[in-house]
Design a protein around this motif. Structure first.
Motif, short mmCIF file in Angstrom:
data_model
loop_
_atom_site.label_atom_id
_atom_site.label_comp_id
_atom_site.label_asym_id
_atom_site.label_seq_id
_atom_site.Cartn_x
_atom_site.Cartn_y
_atom_site.Cartn_z
N GLY A 1 -4.64 3.02 3.06
CA GLY A 1 -3.26 2.51 3.08
C GLY A 1 -2.79 2.32 4.51
N SER A 2 -2.14 1.21 4.79
CA SER A 2 -1.72 0.92 6.17
C SER A 2 -0.21 0.85 6.31
CB SER A 2 -2.36 -0.38 6.65
OG SER A 2 -1.78 -1.48 5.96
N GLY A 3 0.51 1.62 5.50
CA GLY A 3 1.96 1.75 5.69
C GLY A 3 2.22 2.77 6.79
N GLY B 1 -0.15 5.88 6.71
CA GLY B 1 -1.50 5.64 7.19
C GLY B 1 -1.52 5.52 8.71
N TYR C 1 -8.21 1.54 5.66
CA TYR C 1 -8.47 0.56 4.60
C TYR C 1 -7.16 0.18 3.92
CZ TYR C 1 -13.38 1.65 5.18
OH TYR C 1 -14.65 1.80 5.71
N GLU C 2 -6.97 -1.10 3.69
CA GLU C 2 -5.72 -1.60 3.10
C GLU C 2 -6.06 -2.61 2.01
OE1 GLU C 2 -2.21 -1.29 3.24
OE2 GLU C 2 -2.35 -2.89 1.75
N LEU D 1 -4.14 -5.02 0.70
CA LEU D 1 -3.70 -6.39 1.00
C LEU D 1 -4.40 -6.87 2.27
CD1 LEU D 1 0.09 -5.84 0.31
CD2 LEU D 1 -1.45 -7.30 -1.01
N LEU E 1 5.42 -0.94 3.27
CA LEU E 1 6.84 -1.20 3.01
C LEU E 1 7.62 -1.60 4.25
CD1 LEU E 1 7.63 1.62 0.42
CD2 LEU E 1 7.73 -0.86 0.00
N GLY F 1 9.17 -3.84 2.15
CA GLY F 1 10.28 -3.07 1.57
C GLY F 1 11.54 -3.18 2.41
N VAL F 2 11.44 -2.84 3.69
CA VAL F 2 12.58 -2.87 4.60
C VAL F 2 13.28 -4.24 4.52
CG1 VAL F 2 13.25 -2.82 7.04
CG2 VAL F 2 11.59 -1.15 6.16
N VAL G 1 14.50 -1.99 12.27
CA VAL G 1 13.70 -0.95 11.60
C VAL G 1 12.21 -1.29 11.71
CG1 VAL G 1 13.26 0.18 9.38
CG2 VAL G 1 15.60 -0.48 9.99
N VAL H 1 -9.09 0.31 -2.44
CA VAL H 1 -9.83 1.54 -2.74
C VAL H 1 -9.58 1.89 -4.21
CG1 VAL H 1 -10.03 4.00 -2.20
CG2 VAL H 1 -9.77 2.31 -0.36
N ASP I 1 20.63 -2.20 -0.38
CA ASP I 1 19.88 -3.33 0.20
C ASP I 1 20.00 -4.55 -0.72
OD1 ASP I 1 18.92 -2.02 2.45
OD2 ASP I 1 16.86 -1.79 1.72
N LEU J 1 -5.24 6.95 -8.21
CA LEU J 1 -6.05 5.90 -7.60
C LEU J 1 -7.45 5.87 -8.18
CD1 LEU J 1 -6.09 3.91 -5.15
CD2 LEU J 1 -6.99 5.79 -3.82
P1 FAD Z 1 3.83 2.36 1.94
O1 FAD Z 1 4.71 1.88 3.04
O2 FAD Z 1 4.09 1.90 0.58
O3 FAD Z 1 2.32 2.06 2.34
C1 FAD Z 1 1.25 2.21 1.43
C2 FAD Z 1 0.17 1.18 1.74
O4 FAD Z 1 -0.99 1.46 0.96
C3 FAD Z 1 0.58 -0.26 1.39
O5 FAD Z 1 0.28 -1.12 2.46
C4 FAD Z 1 -0.29 -0.58 0.17
O6 FAD Z 1 -0.61 -1.96 0.07
C5 FAD Z 1 -1.53 0.26 0.45
N1 FAD Z 1 -2.31 0.54 -0.74
C6 FAD Z 1 -1.86 0.79 -1.99
N2 FAD Z 1 -2.88 0.98 -2.84
C7 FAD Z 1 -4.01 0.85 -2.13
C8 FAD Z 1 -5.39 0.93 -2.45
N3 FAD Z 1 -5.80 1.17 -3.70
N4 FAD Z 1 -6.31 0.75 -1.47
C9 FAD Z 1 -5.89 0.49 -0.19
N5 FAD Z 1 -4.61 0.41 0.16
C10 FAD Z 1 -3.67 0.59 -0.79
N6 FAD Z 1 12.84 3.52 5.64
C11 FAD Z 1 13.55 3.42 6.79
O7 FAD Z 1 13.39 4.26 7.67
N7 FAD Z 1 14.44 2.38 6.98
C12 FAD Z 1 14.64 1.41 6.04
O8 FAD Z 1 15.45 0.49 6.24
C13 FAD Z 1 13.90 1.50 4.82
N8 FAD Z 1 14.05 0.55 3.86
C14 FAD Z 1 13.34 0.66 2.71
C15 FAD Z 1 13.52 -0.31 1.72
C16 FAD Z 1 12.82 -0.23 0.51
C17 FAD Z 1 13.05 -1.26 -0.55
C18 FAD Z 1 11.93 0.85 0.30
C19 FAD Z 1 11.18 0.97 -1.00
C20 FAD Z 1 11.75 1.82 1.28
C21 FAD Z 1 12.45 1.75 2.49
N9 FAD Z 1 12.29 2.71 3.49
C22 FAD Z 1 12.99 2.59 4.66
C23 FAD Z 1 11.36 3.87 3.32
C24 FAD Z 1 9.97 3.61 3.94
O9 FAD Z 1 9.56 2.31 3.61
C25 FAD Z 1 8.96 4.67 3.45
O10 FAD Z 1 9.36 5.94 3.92
C26 FAD Z 1 7.52 4.43 3.94
O11 FAD Z 1 7.15 3.08 3.84
C27 FAD Z 1 6.50 5.24 3.12
O12 FAD Z 1 5.25 5.07 3.72
P2 FAD Z 1 3.86 5.13 2.97
O13 FAD Z 1 2.85 4.76 4.00
O14 FAD Z 1 3.74 6.42 2.25
O15 FAD Z 1 3.91 4.00 1.82
#
Ligand code: FAD
Length: 459
Positions: A13-15, A18, A37-38, A40, A46, A50-51, A58, A82, A159, A334
């Protein structure tokens, strides 16, 4: 010594989770190599999808993530799902440690009749649509009604309300997709209600987002002063953020319409509805789409954050042609080989160490549950990385056996016809998006079709 083999770690995951996990590992270990690994082709989770498009500041964290990705000891492999293209077991064979940071890719459901009627959308899908998430690019939400109801009192709900009611000129200069901009230009929505099961003291949004909504040009807040009776007192000893947030709602509720100049001739309205729990989405006479929601009125049992909403038995119907349920995201398991707590929707762990699976870790929303901002995610990802570092140091991860890393995974992927996207491939896509946006004065025009992304990099 210089002969010690380099620990190989992979991150799924590259959020933010990751990237922050990778960043911490690379910074605090001189040899560690980290592969991300990502699923997409494109990175950042997000932050990209998402943002809100009108919150570009942000997204500045992308600069830090880019630096991490460009590190010599870091590699990015996009377009690899994955669980589908490679199993977690295969990754564990190829790496000394595997960190699962794949976020929350589903949403909680209301579980009420009518939930699947046309006109009802999850916040996740709607946000994905205006942000160019490939899986939601064809959502094409029906914006032909005047009243929208958002179920939920969090920042995501705000939002969505803001995107629905913003003057188009404010959105035109953002990276919102062209297609959603065109749909919003034809939107008839002029009234947005945000309904929650509990009261003003339980709202989950924060003051910055509320203030933005209150100050939205051409839009008038409609808050019922009766909802706030006695709250000034109740909140006297509450933590400061809660106190200030409540005071802002009270002040807004007591303002006479027209008191704020920009709102005098407001054609659009939004408001908060409290202590209302959705019971059924009501269909139009022909049964073809949503025409409203029947809400159960509630009373609160207990107080503060833990107060529970109990139906009083009274109901109310709220007319609306558009229903957006913003009651939370949800992580999915997963791989059957990875423990998963379906009740809580997280991978069971302590300090990021997956229970009963040495060498397997998790961070971000899949570790904590789908709440918290990027900073919260950063902190918990640093914690997880710290656990990995401790386990490396304490000999819990056997680095005397060298692991092949992408050397092994690459051949597995090749044998399955999967072609990863590198970070420099992403930088080409990025550059192309920026060029496409330029003519319209946008920071970028996102490419929403993964096939088109792959074509662009010659895959
Ligand atoms: P994610 O950001 O979801 O990253 C997960 C990654 O894993 C994605 O790229 C996904 O494609 C990948 N993935 C999924 N399944 C697989 C797989 N099987 N194999 C490989 N890769 C995979 N926070 C702020 O601070 N400011 C904001 O303004 C804000 N706005 C937001 C708006 C929305 C609508 C949402 C939902 C959230 C917002 N947040 C904001 C919160 C912030 O986005 C989260 O705290 C953060 O993104 C969480 O990070 P993460 O890496 O756990 O998940």
């Amino acid at each position: 010594s210089s002969r010690a083999p380099a620990p190989r770690v992979c991150v799924v995951g590259s959020g933010p989770a990751g990237f922050y996990t990778a960043q911490h590992l690379l910074k605090h270990h001189d040899l560690a190599q980290v592969d991300i690994y990502e699923k997409l082709p494109v990175p950042f989770g997000l932050v990209r999808f998402g943002v809100a498009p009108d919150h570009p500041e942000v997204k500045n964290v992308i600069n830090t993530f880019t630096q991490t990705a460009r590190s010599e000891r870091c590699a990015y492999y996009g377009n690899v799902a994955v669980g589908r293209d490679v199993t977690v077991g295969e990754l564990r064979q190829a790496y000394h440690a595997v960190v699962l940071s794949y976020g929350a890719e589903d949403n909680r459901i209301l579980g009420i009749p009518g939930e699947n009627l046309p006109g009802v959308y999850s916040a996740r899908a709607f946000v994905g649509w205006y942000n160019g998430l490939p899986e939601n690019r064809d959502l094409n939400p029906d914006l032909s009604c005047e009243t929208a109801l958002i179920l939920g009192h969090g920042n995501v709900a705000l939002d969505i309300a803001r995107i629905l009611l913003s003057p188009l000129d404010l959105l035109r200069k953002t990276d919102i997709t062209d297609c959603s901009l065109a749909a919003l230009a034809c939107s008839k929505v002029k009234r947005v209600w945000l309904a929650g099961r509990r009261g003003p003291l339980q709202v989950a949004f924060t003051i910055k987002e509320l203030r933005e909504m209150i100050n939205l040009p051409g839009t008038q807040p409609v808050l019922n002063p009766a909802d706030f009776t006695g709250l000034e007192n109740a909140v006297k000893d509450a933590p400061r953020p809660r106190k200030r947030l409540t005071e802002l709602m009270i002040k807004t509720a007591l303002q006479k319409p027209g008191e704020v100049a920009a709102q005098a001739a407001a054609a659009r309205q939004w408001g908060l509805k409290f202590q209302r729990s959705p019971q059924e989405v009501l269909p139009t006479a022909d049964g073809r789409r949503a025409r409203g929601v029947r809400m159960a009125l509630t009373r609160l049992e207990g107080s503060g954050e833990s107060a529970k909403a109990i139906p009083t038995g009274d109901v109310e119907e709220l007319e609306c042609g558009l229903v957006l349920s913003s009651i939370g995201y949800r992580s999915l398991p997963l791989d059957p080989a990875v423990p998963f707590d379906t009740q809580r929707g997280i991978i069971p762990n302590s300090m990021g160490r997956v229970e009963g699976a040495p060498g397997l870790y998790c961070s971000g929303w899949v570790k904590r549950g789908p709440t918290g901002v990027i900073i919260t995610t950063m902190n918990d990802s640093f914690d997880t990385a710290q656990s990995v570092l401790e386990d490396l140091q304490g000999g819990m991860l056997d680095v005397s056996v060298s692991r092949e890393g992408f050397g092994a995974v690459g051949s597995i992927l090749r044998s399955r016809g999967v072609r990863p996207v590198s970070f420099s491939d992403w930088e080409k896509i990025d550059a192309a998006e920026v060029v496409r946006g330029k003519a319209a004065g946008k920071p970028r025009e996102k490419i929403v079709d993964p096939q088109e992304m792959l074509q662009l990099i010659g895959h």
